[in-house]
Scaffold this motif. Structure first.
Motif, PDB file in Angstrom:
ATOM      1  N   CYS A   1      33.325  51.552  37.118  1.00 52.79           N
ATOM      2  CA  CYS A   1      34.680  52.075  37.366  1.00 52.79           C
ATOM      3  C   CYS A   1      35.348  51.395  38.552  1.00 52.79           C
ATOM      4  CB  CYS A   1      34.648  53.583  37.552  1.00 52.79           C
ATOM      5  SG  CYS A   1      33.594  54.083  38.912  1.00 52.79           S
ATOM      6  N   ASN A   2      34.568  50.781  39.437  1.00 56.36           N
ATOM      7  CA  ASN A   2      35.143  49.953  40.495  1.00 56.36           C
ATOM      8  C   ASN A   2      34.081  49.002  41.047  1.00 56.36           C
ATOM      9  OD1 ASN A   2      33.814  51.184  42.867  1.00 56.36           O
ATOM     10  ND2 ASN A   2      35.098  52.942  42.389  1.00 56.36           N
ATOM     11  N   GLY A   3      34.529  48.044  41.843  1.00 56.52           N
ATOM     12  CA  GLY A   3      33.621  47.020  42.348  1.00 56.52           C
ATOM     13  C   GLY A   3      32.673  47.541  43.411  1.00 56.52           C
ATOM     14  N   THR A   4      33.123  48.520  44.182  1.00 56.64           N
ATOM     15  CA  THR A   4      32.287  49.052  45.267  1.00 56.64           C
ATOM     16  C   THR A   4      31.064  49.770  44.708  1.00 56.64           C
ATOM     17  OG1 THR A   4      34.274  49.287  46.598  1.00 56.64           O
ATOM     18  CG2 THR A   4      32.328  50.495  47.337  1.00 56.64           C
ATOM     19  N   LEU A   5      31.271  50.629  43.690  1.00 49.71           N
ATOM     20  CA  LEU A   5      30.128  51.324  43.100  1.00 49.71           C
ATOM     21  C   LEU A   5      29.208  50.341  42.367  1.00 49.71           C
ATOM     22  CD1 LEU A   5      31.767  54.664  41.990  1.00 49.71           C
ATOM     23  CD2 LEU A   5      29.879  54.397  43.604  1.00 49.71           C
TER      24      LEU A   5
ATOM     25  N   GLU B   1      41.474  49.632  38.124  1.00 48.34           N
ATOM     26  CA  GLU B   1      40.290  49.770  38.958  1.00 48.34           C
ATOM     27  C   GLU B   1      39.135  49.348  38.063  1.00 48.34           C
ATOM     28  OE1 GLU B   1      39.676  50.971  42.124  1.00 48.34           O
ATOM     29  OE2 GLU B   1      41.438  52.155  42.669  1.00 48.34           O
ATOM     30  N   GLY B   2      38.127  48.732  38.637  1.00 50.94           N
ATOM     31  CA  GLY B   2      36.989  48.351  37.810  1.00 50.94           C
ATOM     32  C   GLY B   2      36.113  47.348  38.516  1.00 50.94           C
ATOM     33  N   GLY B   3      34.971  47.091  37.897  1.00 52.88           N
ATOM     34  CA  GLY B   3      34.064  46.104  38.468  1.00 52.88           C
ATOM     35  C   GLY B   3      32.967  45.778  37.473  1.00 52.88           C
TER      36      GLY B   3
ATOM     37  N   PHE C   1      31.396  41.761  40.810  1.00 50.82           N
ATOM     38  CA  PHE C   1      32.826  41.447  40.721  1.00 50.82           C
ATOM     39  C   PHE C   1      33.653  42.718  40.876  1.00 50.82           C
ATOM     40  CE2 PHE C   1      30.662  37.988  38.727  1.00 50.82           C
ATOM     41  CZ  PHE C   1      31.402  36.871  39.072  1.00 50.82           C
ATOM     42  N   SER C   2      34.833  42.562  41.437  1.00 54.08           N
ATOM     43  CA  SER C   2      35.782  43.670  41.507  1.00 54.08           C
ATOM     44  C   SER C   2      36.940  43.366  40.572  1.00 54.08           C
ATOM     45  CB  SER C   2      36.326  43.826  42.924  1.00 54.08           C
ATOM     46  OG  SER C   2      37.518  44.600  42.889  1.00 54.08           O
ATOM     47  N   PHE C   3      37.326  44.377  39.798  1.00 50.70           N
ATOM     48  CA  PHE C   3      38.486  44.229  38.914  1.00 50.70           C
ATOM     49  C   PHE C   3      39.618  45.140  39.381  1.00 50.70           C
ATOM     50  CE2 PHE C   3      35.195  43.401  35.293  1.00 50.70           C
ATOM     51  CZ  PHE C   3      34.937  42.139  35.807  1.00 50.70           C
ATOM     52  N   HIS C   4      39.749  45.262  40.693  1.00 51.59           N
ATOM     53  CA  HIS C   4      40.845  46.056  41.259  1.00 51.59           C
ATOM     54  C   HIS C   4      42.192  45.362  40.985  1.00 51.59           C
ATOM     55  CE1 HIS C   4      43.461  47.629  44.509  1.00 51.59           C
ATOM     56  NE2 HIS C   4      42.918  48.758  44.087  1.00 51.59           N
ATOM     57  N   ALA C   5      43.248  46.146  40.943  1.00 50.54           N
ATOM     58  CA  ALA C   5      44.581  45.631  40.611  1.00 50.54           C
ATOM     59  C   ALA C   5      45.047  44.493  41.523  1.00 50.54           C
ATOM     60  CB  ALA C   5      45.586  46.775  40.646  1.00 50.54           C
ATOM     61  N   THR C   6      44.483  44.387  42.726  1.00 46.95           N
ATOM     62  CA  THR C   6      44.880  43.302  43.635  1.00 46.95           C
ATOM     63  C   THR C   6      44.093  42.024  43.390  1.00 46.95           C
ATOM     64  OG1 THR C   6      43.273  44.141  45.213  1.00 46.95           O
ATOM     65  CG2 THR C   6      45.570  44.820  45.533  1.00 46.95           C
ATOM     66  N   LYS C   7      43.121  42.068  42.485  1.00 46.27           N
ATOM     67  CA  LYS C   7      42.290  40.886  42.257  1.00 46.27           C
ATOM     68  C   LYS C   7      42.882  40.017  41.133  1.00 46.27           C
ATOM     69  CE  LYS C   7      38.923  42.093  45.159  1.00 46.27           C
ATOM     70  NZ  LYS C   7      39.289  43.286  45.948  1.00 46.27           N
ATOM     71  N   LEU C   8      42.407  38.781  41.073  1.00 41.56           N
ATOM     72  CA  LEU C   8      42.911  37.811  40.098  1.00 41.56           C
ATOM     73  C   LEU C   8      42.835  38.342  38.663  1.00 41.56           C
ATOM     74  CD1 LEU C   8      43.645  34.733  39.491  1.00 41.56           C
ATOM     75  CD2 LEU C   8      41.198  34.472  39.145  1.00 41.56           C
TER      76      LEU C   8
ATOM     77  N   PHE D   1      32.630  38.913  57.897  1.00 44.06           N
ATOM     78  CA  PHE D   1      33.982  38.513  57.502  1.00 44.06           C
ATOM     79  C   PHE D   1      34.171  38.790  56.018  1.00 44.06           C
ATOM     80  CE2 PHE D   1      37.364  35.379  56.481  1.00 44.06           C
ATOM     81  CZ  PHE D   1      38.327  35.879  57.340  1.00 44.06           C
ATOM     82  N   THR D   2      34.446  40.062  55.715  1.00 40.86           N
ATOM     83  CA  THR D   2      34.570  40.506  54.332  1.00 40.86           C
ATOM     84  C   THR D   2      35.334  41.820  54.306  1.00 40.86           C
ATOM     85  OG1 THR D   2      33.322  41.047  52.323  1.00 40.86           O
ATOM     86  CG2 THR D   2      32.328  41.709  54.418  1.00 40.86           C
ATOM     87  N   PHE D   3      35.544  42.308  53.110  1.00 39.94           N
ATOM     88  CA  PHE D   3      36.190  43.598  52.895  1.00 39.94           C
ATOM     89  C   PHE D   3      35.190  44.708  53.283  1.00 39.94           C
ATOM     90  CE2 PHE D   3      37.743  46.915  49.858  1.00 39.94           C
ATOM     91  CZ  PHE D   3      39.035  47.005  50.337  1.00 39.94           C
ATOM     92  N   PRO D   4      35.683  45.847  53.791  1.00 40.12           N
ATOM     93  CA  PRO D   4      34.752  46.897  54.247  1.00 40.12           C
ATOM     94  C   PRO D   4      33.700  47.302  53.214  1.00 40.12           C
ATOM     95  CG  PRO D   4      37.015  47.487  54.805  1.00 40.12           C
ATOM     96  CD  PRO D   4      37.090  46.195  54.046  1.00 40.12           C
ATOM     97  N   ALA D   5      34.033  47.182  51.918  1.00 38.11           N
ATOM     98  CA  ALA D   5      33.085  47.610  50.881  1.00 38.11           C
ATOM     99  C   ALA D   5      31.726  46.927  51.031  1.00 38.11           C
ATOM    100  CB  ALA D   5      33.658  47.301  49.498  1.00 38.11           C
ATOM    101  N   THR D   6      31.705  45.660  51.458  1.00 32.34           N
ATOM    102  CA  THR D   6      30.450  44.906  51.467  1.00 32.34           C
ATOM    103  C   THR D   6      29.396  45.554  52.387  1.00 32.34           C
ATOM    104  OG1 THR D   6      31.857  42.952  51.163  1.00 32.34           O
ATOM    105  CG2 THR D   6      29.506  42.564  51.531  1.00 32.34           C
TER     106      THR D   6
HETATM  107  C1  LIG Z   1      37.982  44.175  46.551  1.00 34.08           C
HETATM  108  C2  LIG Z   1      36.653  43.906  47.154  1.00 34.08           C
HETATM  109  C3  LIG Z   1      35.566  44.775  46.979  1.00 34.08           C
HETATM  110  C4  LIG Z   1      35.710  46.155  46.419  1.00 34.08           C
HETATM  111  O1  LIG Z   1      36.083  46.250  45.136  1.00 34.08           O
HETATM  112  P1  LIG Z   1      36.808  47.550  44.547  1.00 34.08           P
HETATM  113  O2  LIG Z   1      36.876  47.219  43.089  1.00 34.08           O
HETATM  114  O3  LIG Z   1      38.148  47.662  45.180  1.00 34.08           O
HETATM  115  O4  LIG Z   1      35.942  48.732  44.810  1.00 34.08           O
HETATM  116  C5  LIG Z   1      34.326  44.379  47.477  1.00 34.08           C
HETATM  117  N1  LIG Z   1      34.167  43.217  48.136  1.00 34.08           N
HETATM  118  C6  LIG Z   1      35.185  42.390  48.362  1.00 34.08           C
HETATM  119  C7  LIG Z   1      34.935  41.109  49.099  1.00 34.08           C
HETATM  120  C8  LIG Z   1      36.465  42.710  47.897  1.00 34.08           C
HETATM  121  O5  LIG Z   1      37.493  41.889  48.163  1.00 34.08           O
END
Ligand SMILES: *Cc1c(COP(=O)(O)O)cnc(C)c1O
Length: 389
Positions: A72-76, A204-206, A192-199, A96-101
């Motif tokens: 359902c998202n990239g973080t999970l 939401e997805g991953g 992979f993240s398939f969030h709306a801000t990604k390419l 140097f990454t998004f907080p999810a990492t």
């Molecule tokens: C967007 C992103 C994620 C998280 O993905 P979500 O689908 O938004 O949960 C994790 N790592 C990096 C580097 C990202 O840019």
């Protein structure tokens, strides 16, 4: 700063509508409605529906991978990857990454060990990893920052030498190839993240790409409460399933992704061309042997040469209705809940701290008009002069 000059510039060049760092591509509404009809007819909206299965298959073909697991998202997805691979103790990762990492490490009760980055791709510096390995190290979690591949060969050597796993946060790297090989071909798992801000996105997805059927099966349980059948629960899983509406968006967006990359490539080279002689701006590196995805356009500002700081540039651009983003600032190792870790001290991460203070991602999306790229670059160059003199 010369306020009169800046106000005159704003009068001349301010955009009527905001230009954000990215803009979500949405599929043609009628084609989405066709999928909705299928979903309504089947009355099957989630839990391994037919669109979910189809997207898993099409993505496996796209990645030239054996197994793809949707979430359902990239973080999970990333959080469950750690769990499924039974990782524990310490994991070496990049600040140097998004907080999810690093946050997913916390949710697995794993201690992040931050390693500095290298100054050209902003990826984890593989020369600095081995001194951080301890008997507790179970893996390296590397990020292909902005879609630039990590030094995957060096990471493979470290993995073999020390018996640690390699997990890639490939959230930025959809569609990237290295030496003709899919980016998902490297390491034990790629997330992979398939969030709306990604390419490429599913709103939401991953997804996880794995090479091992047992791992794929374990992930299927983990994302569905650990349920094996109606009367058997095999592991304390959670709920991280992708639904049919998300999968429908994914099937449609997958058809568009090559076009999106092609359009972004044009924006990328327009920026490169217009900014290449501007002092104090470090542009994205050339990447030999890489098929890029042009997902982001990061520039690094050298205040001494540019005459303007990253923050001044970012704040000023907002006045023109241009909204770049400070990806990634603040640096993850400086978050209050990580800052006291021994590996998080600023002296140990000089490059990551410097890059986080000076990086700016300029607007980048397929539908960004080249004329507007020209205006954005013109504003940037003028702001630099106006600040300088
Ligand atoms: C967007 C992103 C994620 C998280 O993905 P979500 O689908 O938004 O949960 C994790 N790592 C990096 C580097 C990202 O840019």
């Amino acid at each position: 700063m010369n306020h009169a000059k800046i106000n005159k510039l704003i009068d001349q060049y301010k955009f009527d509508t905001p230009i954000n760092v990215t803009k979500t591509h949405l599929p043609n509404l009628e084609s989405f409605q066709d999928y909705l009809k299928v979903i309504w007819e089947n009355n099957w909206v989630t839990n391994n529906g037919q669109l979910h299965l189809r997207l898993e298959m099409e993505l496996a073909k796209f990645f030239r991978a054996q197994y793809v697991n949707l979430f359902c998202n990239g973080t999970l997805a990333l959080m469950l990857a750690m769990h499924a691979a039974r990782l524990h103790g310490e994991i070496i990762t990049t600040p140097f990454t998004f907080p999810a990492t690093p946050n997913v490490l916390h949710w697995n009760e794993i201690t992040p060990v931050f390693c500095d980055i290298e100054p050209n791709t902003y990826n984890i510096d593989t020369d600095k990893i081995e001194s951080l390995i301890t008997p507790k190290t179970s893996a390296i979690l590397a990020v292909h920052v902005y879609g630039s591949p990590c030094d995957v060969r060096a990471l493979e050597c470290i993995s073999n030498r020390h018996g640690v796993r390699i997990i890639y946060d490939a959230a930025h790297a959809f569609g990237v190839e290295l030496d003709g090989q899919s980016i998902a071909d490297f390491g034990d798992i790629s997330a992979f993240s398939f969030h709306a801000t990604k390419l490429f996105h599913t709103i939401e997805g991953g997804a996880l790409v794995v090479r091992d059927l047992n791992l794929k099966k374990r992930l299927d349980f983990l994302k569905n409460f650990g349920i094996a059948d109606e009367e058997t629960v095999v592991t304390p899983g959670i709920n991280a399933k992708m639904n049919e509406l998300q999968a429908a968006i994914g099937l449609l967006e997958l058809k568009n992704v090559a076009t999106e990359i092609h359009k972004r490539e044009k924006v990328h080279y327009k920026y490169m061309d217009l900014l290449k002689t501007t002092p104090g701006i470090k542009l994205p590196e050339k990447l030999p042997n890489v098929k890029r995805n042009y997902a982001y356009f990061p520039i690094l500002i050298d205040r001494a040469k540019a005459g303007i700081s990253r923050d001044e540039l970012c704040d000023s651009l907002r006045k023109f209705n241009v909204f770049p983003r400070k990806y990634f600032y603040p640096l993850c190792s400086n978050f209050p809940f990580f800052a006291s870790l021994p590996s998080a001290s600023k002296e140990k991460l000089p490059i990551a701290n410097k890059v986080a203070e000076n990086i700016l991602c300029l607007p980048m999306y397929g539908d960004l008009e080249l004329d507007n790229v020209e205006i954005i670059c013109h504003i940037i160059k003028n702001l630099m002069c106006t600040h300088q003199f």
